[in-house]
Design an enzyme around this catalytic site. Structure first.
Site: not given
Length: 438
Positions: A159, A168, A211, A246, A322, A347, A374, A376-377
């Site tokens: 990211h 994250e 995010e 994460d 995940d 998700k 959760s 999502r991006s």
């Protein structure tokens, strides 16, 4: 009450990519849902149907998925005359229409749009808020539980730029007295973090990722955790604000040598520095001793089962699956049997219907797992997951930093729900891992 109209169109998500929006009309009015999409996607998740036509939207168009709603799913569902309150019957009907194991024929993005719009219509017909309808569908007990907001304030990995491998870093206001106070603590800490990042790494370090988190040019996890700890201290929440990560380690796993490359963004990464899973586990153990880390998501790669089971035996913090499970019942069952994790990242677009999402949560709860709902991006203004997290009593939600409207939309919806429920709701707080039992 019959459905009189179902119409899909494409709209844009928060990354400027097309996604599917579904309008569904009954006598109670118009019910609309928009589907999100992920950046780092697990290879075992339900199929997000993209056009692949490189001359439009760089191949990311969703015209086919939209057409599948307008010519197959919509007309067939209207013809079937199912009751919108019977979510299970509707979702089973949609799954059967597709007929493949992971929704490749019609697309999980087409099916989910219809599934969520139906849920909203069902709630309207009962004259209750969506979270109450979801609670009925899931059979959860009362009082309602409001989730701890895991706020992704610092980004690395796929990211962000910089050499930071972990994706994250989240702040976790589990010691706050309520959801709204937890969100305030988070916002205040986020502002401190932003100004610290600019001071230490220059003005551009205040720029935010997909995010809403900052993405300074940080090299190591320790450096990131130091910066966050300093921000927590400046905000006045030392000892109260916890941290979660994460790692998204599938992104830097070298399958051929079964090692993890923490310098994966450097083309000249030195293989002699790559880590075995035991070495990576030792690194996590050190970090959890040094910092108030309560949860680690995807600490190992999505098929490195041995590593997950090894780490599980040594840790009592929350280990969130995940990429490992991708909300898939078969993968969840395997993770439970192999004692690989103790919490599920839920998700809805990884599985493709509301019914299957609720079932995934229930399967996880049944084994004493926690569940974290959760985003999502690639997100939108749709707030359905806020109602889902309250409805299934998950007790934890991950929906980005307190920045960017598509992230705040969910958090603001939970603020409204908190206000509406008043004393009929409790904050999961320190019990976020077992909130379903509260």
């Amino acid at each position: 009450m019959p459905i009189s109209k179902i119409h899909a169109r494409y709209v844009y998500d928060s990354r400027g990519n097309p996604t599917v929006e579904v309008d569904l009309v009954t006598e109670t009015g118009l019910h609309r849902a928009i589907v999100p999409s992920g950046a780092s996607t697990g290879q075992h998740e339900a199929c997000e149907l993209r056009d692949g036509d490189k001359s439009k939207w760089l191949g990311k168009g969703v015209l086919k998925a939209v057409e599948n709603v307008n010519t197959v799913l919509g007309p067939e569902l209207i013809k079937a005359g199912l009751d919108v309150k019977d979510q299970t019957a509707v979702d089973e009907f949609l799954i059967k229409l597709d007929g493949t194991a992971n929704k490749t024929k019609l697309g999980a993005n087409a099916i989910l749009g219809v599934s969520l719009a139906v849920a909203k219509a069902g709630a309207a017909e009962k004259g209750v808020p969506l979270y109450a309808h979801v609670s009925d569908l899931a059979g959860t007990k009362k009082p309602y539980v409001l989730p701890v907001p895991f706020q992704n304030v610092l980004n690395g990995g796929s990211h962000a730029g910089g050499r930071l491998a972990f994706q994250e870093f989240m702040i976790v206001p589990s010691a706050a007295p309520s959801f709204s106070e937890g969100l305030r603590w988070g916002a205040e800490t986020y502002h401190q973090l932003k100004s610290l990042a600019k001071k230490k790494y220059g003005q551009s370090a205040g720029n935010v990722g997909d995010e809403g988190g900052v993405a300074p040019d940080i090299q190591t996890a320790e450096e990131a955790l130091e910066l966050i700890s300093e921000a927590i201290e400046k905000a006045g929440y030392t000892g109260k604000m916890k941290i979660a990560m994460d790692v998204a380690s599938s992104e830097f796993y070298k399958e051929d040598v079964k090692k993890y490359d923490l310098d994966f963004k450097n083309p000249d990464s030195d293989p002699s520095n790559w880590l075995t899973y035991e070495q990576l586990a030792a690194l996590y153990a050190d970090l959890t001793k040094k910092y108030p880390i309560v949860s680690i998501e995807d600490p190992f790669a999505e098929d490195d089962w041995e590593a997950w089971s090894y780490f599980y035996k040594t840790q009592d913090i929350q280990l969130v699956a995940d990429d490992l499970t991708v909300t898939n019942p078969i993968r969840i069952k395997k993770a439970i049997e192999l004692k690989a994790a103790n919490a599920l990242l839920l998700k809805v677009n990884q599985i493709g219907t509301l019914t299957e999402s609720i079932q995934a949560a229930k399967d996880s709860y049944a084994d004493g797992w926690g569940v974290m709902v959760s985003h999502r991006s690639g997100e939108t203004e749709d707030v359905t997951i806020a109602d889902i997290v309250v409805g299934i009593r998950a007790g934890q939600i991950k929906t980005g930093a307190p920045a960017r409207s598509e992230r705040l939309a969910k958090l603001n919806q939970i603020l409204r729900i908190e206000e509406e429920l008043g004393s009929n709701a409790i904050y999961a707080g320190e019990d976020f891992r077992k909130s379903v039992t509260l």
